[in-house]
Design a protein around this motif. Structure first.
Motif, PDB file in Angstrom:
ATOM      1  N   LYS A 342      41.857  17.903  11.493  1.00 22.00           N
ATOM      2  CA  LYS A 342      40.462  18.109  11.899  1.00 22.00           C
ATOM      3  C   LYS A 342      39.660  18.735  10.757  1.00 22.00           C
ATOM      4  O   LYS A 342      38.513  18.348  10.492  1.00 22.00           O
ATOM      5  N   ILE A 343      40.284  19.734  10.073  1.00 25.03           N
ATOM      6  CA  ILE A 343      39.608  20.373   8.933  1.00 25.03           C
ATOM      7  C   ILE A 343      39.341  19.341   7.839  1.00 25.03           C
ATOM      8  O   ILE A 343      38.259  19.297   7.244  1.00 25.03           O
ATOM      9  N   ALA A 344      40.353  18.499   7.584  1.00 24.33           N
ATOM     10  CA  ALA A 344      40.198  17.469   6.555  1.00 24.33           C
ATOM     11  C   ALA A 344      39.100  16.483   6.920  1.00 24.33           C
ATOM     12  O   ALA A 344      38.296  16.080   6.059  1.00 24.33           O
ATOM     13  N   VAL A 345      39.055  16.112   8.205  1.00 21.87           N
ATOM     14  CA  VAL A 345      38.003  15.193   8.663  1.00 21.87           C
ATOM     15  C   VAL A 345      36.627  15.831   8.526  1.00 21.87           C
ATOM     16  O   VAL A 345      35.669  15.197   8.053  1.00 21.87           O
ATOM     17  N   ALA A 346      36.540  17.126   8.930  1.00 14.34           N
ATOM     18  CA  ALA A 346      35.264  17.846   8.821  1.00 14.34           C
ATOM     19  C   ALA A 346      34.842  17.983   7.355  1.00 14.34           C
ATOM     20  O   ALA A 346      33.667  17.816   6.999  1.00 14.34           O
ATOM     21  N   LYS A 347      35.826  18.293   6.487  1.00 13.57           N
ATOM     22  CA  LYS A 347      35.547  18.438   5.046  1.00 13.57           C
ATOM     23  C   LYS A 347      35.064  17.109   4.462  1.00 13.57           C
ATOM     24  O   LYS A 347      34.097  17.071   3.680  1.00 13.57           O
ATOM     25  N   LYS A 348      35.733  16.040   4.843  1.00  6.57           N
ATOM     26  CA  LYS A 348      35.338  14.731   4.346  1.00  6.57           C
ATOM     27  C   LYS A 348      33.936  14.363   4.823  1.00  6.57           C
ATOM     28  O   LYS A 348      33.127  13.834   4.048  1.00  6.57           O
ATOM     29  N   ALA A 349      33.660  14.657   6.106  1.00  6.94           N
ATOM     30  CA  ALA A 349      32.335  14.373   6.659  1.00  6.94           C
ATOM     31  C   ALA A 349      31.257  15.169   5.912  1.00  6.94           C
ATOM     32  O   ALA A 349      30.181  14.649   5.609  1.00  6.94           O
ATOM     33  N   GLU A 350      31.585  16.461   5.618  1.00  7.77           N
ATOM     34  CA  GLU A 350      30.631  17.305   4.884  1.00  7.77           C
ATOM     35  C   GLU A 350      30.411  16.777   3.472  1.00  7.77           C
ATOM     36  O   GLU A 350      29.270  16.745   2.959  1.00  7.77           O
ATOM     37  N   GLU A 351      31.506  16.369   2.832  1.00  8.07           N
ATOM     38  CA  GLU A 351      31.390  15.809   1.483  1.00  8.07           C
ATOM     39  C   GLU A 351      30.546  14.538   1.493  1.00  8.07           C
ATOM     40  O   GLU A 351      29.722  14.324   0.599  1.00  8.07           O
ATOM     41  N   GLU A 352      30.773  13.706   2.508  1.00  7.01           N
ATOM     42  CA  GLU A 352      29.980  12.484   2.622  1.00  7.01           C
ATOM     43  C   GLU A 352      28.510  12.803   2.875  1.00  7.01           C
ATOM     44  O   GLU A 352      27.624  12.145   2.324  1.00  7.01           O
TER      45      GLU A 352
END
Length: 464
Positions: A342-352
């Motif tokens: 979930k953290i990785a998904v959130a981080k990726k979403a934030e980066e995007e």
């Protein structure tokens, strides 16, 4: 008189108290006895062998009986771990067989017992005994039911149950020092043989080697007991208990006490039954069997069994506890993996999201630079006259629209909340309204040129 009755009562109580109980059948009550009666319907005999009986004989055929003057109902048993079964099965499998003929008509034809015995003896002596391992077996007796049928115009079919016995029997069945001369007991086996003879060879049997269509091992008598005793002792040769059966229900039933003794004896002799093959190893197997029948050995076995059961219970509990521990670890690991995912998904979403913002910012800067390079500046154009030309998608479309529709205009203004486009006439300058953009086009007005000149002079002076 009263004293006599009282004395008899005391004596009966004394007998009941000190009477030796059977070690296997301690709970042998009336219900047990009834269950044994039911079990005599042969539910324990192999169903495939029972089906053979139904295949080759009528359902209402009589029970197998010896064809001498004694009426004998042999209760054969089938015990897979009897070592001699494999020997006999192997011999039967090596006998050449032809395909069984389809029955067109069935007409039973009785044949004398002498002729039937002749055929059975020929089978044993000329075929069974000739195969490796078959020499130690001898023909014992044919038993009813025996089938002889004319199945078509050319073939006569015989179905014969016959006992064979092992010549390497036990000359000393009690394993005592003094051998009983002339006495030998033999292990008996029941086989079922099916023949199909051509009509011209009926009762002659010259073609016996080419007339066999099927052979089956149907079972054996208990231990090394004979199928032809001088007398028919039900508690000796033919044990009426739940372990041995023939094809149909027996009507004869022993009393409960005799039944209990037979059951105990069968239980005690299980090892002997399945662990001797010849007279040479009979006494060795009997010794072990007798030892296993003692209360001490049974108590030891029971204690060992209980200890093993307790060990298995502990082992199962430990295994279950370990599985639960590993399951918790796996669940925690999975939960952590899901949290990190979930953290990785959130981080990726934030980066995007940030990447989109950066890209949009860069695109906006490039757009503004391009507009500035082409002459557009922030601010509403100030002119003596302006004409609204409509809505445009961007500054370039607005400029194109002004040049097409108002070629005499010297300026263009674009913006507002609805992307409005105006043609400016005699535009001299622009204000600082950030909602609008404007550009000089064509010839600048005199005032605009003067103002631009003053601006340039001012900029040059400021350099000094």
């Amino acid at each position: 008189m009263l004293y006599i009755l009282f004395g008899i009562l005391i004596f009966l109580l004394f007998l009941a108290f000190f009477k030796k109980s059977c070690n296997i059948t301690e709970n042998f009550d009336d219900d047990t006895y009834k269950r044994i009666k039911l079990s005599r319907k042969n539910y324990d005999y192999p169903s495939d062998l029972k089906n053979l009986y139904i295949k080759y004989f009528k359902q209402d055929d009589s029970l197998p009986t010896a064809i001498n003057k004694h009426v004998i109902h042999p209760k054969v048993m089938y015990v897979n771990n009897d070592k001699k079964y494999e020997t006999i099965k192997n011999i039967l499998s090596k006998i050449t067989k032809k395909n069984e003929t389809k029955i067109i008509k069935t007409r039973n034809k009785f044949l004398s017992f002498e002729a039937i015995n002749k055929l059975a003896r020929l089978f044993i002596s000329d075929i069974f005994n000739k195969i490796d391992g078959g020499k130690v077996f001898k023909f014992g007796k044919t038993i009813n039911p025996i089938s002889r049928q004319i199945i078509n115009d050319k073939i006569i079919k015989y179905v014969i149950p016959m006992f064979i016995y092992d010549l390497s029997g036990v000359q000393n069945p009690n394993c005592i020092t003094k051998v009983i001369e002339g006495k030998r007991s033999n292990h008996n086996f029941l086989i079922l043989v099916v023949f199909e003879f051509p009509k011209n060879d009926d009762k002659i049997f010259k073609t016996i080697k080419n007339s066999i269509v099927a052979t089956y091992l149907m079972g054996s008598l208990p231990e090394d007991q004979q199928s032809l005793p001088p007398k028919n002792f039900f508690d000796n040769v033919f044990d009426h208990d739940m372990h041995y059966s023939w094809f149909q229900e027996y009507k004869i039933m022993l009393n409960k006490e005799t039944q209990k003794e037979i059951l105990d004896d069968k239980e005690n002799k299980k090892y002997l039954l399945t662990n001797w093959t010849t007279g040479k190893d009979y006494c060795k197997a009997k010794k072990i069997s007798d030892e296993r029948a003692t209360p001490e050995y049974k108590a030891k076995v029971a204690a060992t069994k209980k200890a093993e059961e307790e060990r298995l219970v502990k082992e199962a509990a430990a295994k279950k506890a370990e599985e639960e521990r590993l399951a918790k670890i796996a669940a925690a690991k999975k939960a952590e993996e899901e949290r990190l995912a979930k953290i990785a998904v959130a981080k990726k979403a934030e980066e995007e999201r940030l990447a989109k913002i950066t890209a949009a910012k860069k695109a906006e800067e490039e757009r503004l630079d391009k507009e500035k390079t082409s002459g557009w500046e922030i601010g509403d154009g100030i002119s003596s006259k302006e004409i609204y030309l409509g809505i445009s998608t961007d500054v370039y479309e607005c400029e194109k629209l002004v040049k097409q529709k108002q070629p005499t205009a010297n300026g263009v203004t674009f913006g507002g909340s609805n992307k409005l486009c105006y043609a400016e006439f005699n535009m001299t300058k622009r204000n600082t309204n950030k909602k609008w953009k404007s550009k000089f086009i064509g010839e600048k007005s005199v005032t605009a040129k003067k103002q631009e000149g003053f601006t340039n002079i001012f900029n040059n002076v400021s350099l000094f």
